[in-house]
Design a protein around this motif. Sequence first.
Motif, PDB file in Angstrom:
ATOM      1  N   GLU A 149     -12.201  -6.024  -0.346  1.00 32.13           N
ATOM      2  CA  GLU A 149     -10.887  -5.754   0.255  1.00 32.13           C
ATOM      3  C   GLU A 149     -10.178  -4.610  -0.458  1.00 32.13           C
ATOM      4  OE1 GLU A 149      -8.755  -9.426   0.109  1.00 32.13           O
ATOM      5  OE2 GLU A 149      -9.879 -10.333   1.778  1.00 32.13           O
ATOM      6  N   GLU A 155       0.813  -1.220   0.000  1.00 28.23           N
ATOM      7  CA  GLU A 155       0.000   0.000   0.000  1.00 28.23           C
ATOM      8  C   GLU A 155       0.850   1.275   0.000  1.00 28.23           C
ATOM      9  OE1 GLU A 155      -3.004  -0.094   3.025  1.00 28.23           O
ATOM     10  OE2 GLU A 155      -3.902  -1.947   2.249  1.00 28.23           O
ATOM     11  N   ARG A 190      -8.802   3.648   2.515  1.00 30.97           N
ATOM     12  CA  ARG A 190      -7.779   3.905   3.538  1.00 30.97           C
ATOM     13  C   ARG A 190      -6.606   4.686   2.945  1.00 30.97           C
ATOM     14  NH1 ARG A 190      -7.721  -0.960   4.988  1.00 30.97           N
ATOM     15  NH2 ARG A 190      -5.945  -1.721   3.770  1.00 30.97           N
ATOM     16  N   ALA A 200      -9.154  -0.939   1.062  1.00 24.93           N
ATOM     17  CA  ALA A 200      -7.762  -0.472   0.973  1.00 24.93           C
ATOM     18  C   ALA A 200      -7.692   0.863   0.236  1.00 24.93           C
ATOM     19  CB  ALA A 200      -6.904  -1.516   0.255  1.00 24.93           C
TER      20      ALA A 200
END
Length: 291
Positions: A254, A30, A261, A258
């Motif tokens: 998911e 990430e 975020r 992500a």
Amino acid sequence: MAAVQVSEAEKVYIIHGVRDDLRLDGRGCEDYRHMEIETDVVSNTDGSAKISLGHTDVLVGVKAEIGKPKAMVPDEGYLEFFVDCSANATPEFEGRGGEELGVELSNTLCKVFNNRHSVDLRSLCICPGENCWVLYVDVLLLQCDGNLFDAISIAIKAALFNTRIPKVHISEDEEGVKEIELSDDPYDCMRLNVENVPCIVTLCKIGHRHVVDATLQEKACSVASLLISVTHRGTVTCVRKMGGGSLDPESIFEMTEAGKRVGKALHVPLMELLQKEESLGKKRQKVGFLG
């Protein structure tokens, strides 16, 4: 999009690395590559910005012109997007190679940015039903090394932050004919509120995991991508699936979480950087090729 060939051994190596949260350049799944942003880099625009994300370089210029509001929304201005895929960015853009990508990028950018939830379009209205500001956003891809959507969206937010629109003074003669005068004082201008302007986060599914800010090599190992535009509050305003492969519902959930975020975390340092750079004024150091 530029295609890169990777051998089967390289593909296995990249997939195994992503599984263990370790990418070829040492990043986690990430993490973004190093990013450099400059604003006010093109003199003949009302706002501009250049971003370097790894080896992907994007230049954005904004020109404000007076136009006629759209019939469905007579009290709003609007944005128009044009994306030029320079043949120098990658050999794949030579000839007509970049035209399809340019149209695809322009259409997606219009969906993400040209709405009242992202930009206060009503502030662009001059006379309802008669005159409004039209912001022509020109995007030039200078170098392509993956993750174009994210880089372009950040550059657009930076360029809109930098945009200064002349104040309008409307006078009316005895016959009721309106005359529009633009202020020639550079400080007598209107600024856009870019707080709600989203950033795009592209997540590429590699193996059983996903990564943000994929390089061209990683993109070649990806079965499909999910493009998510996220506001500073973490609100998702647009989701688009890219690539030929399929994504199962669990992966989509998911990847969306992500993206929310990562996107939310992107806005605060971006706005801090833009405000800091603006506060330096003429003292700021120019680091790009236009410096």
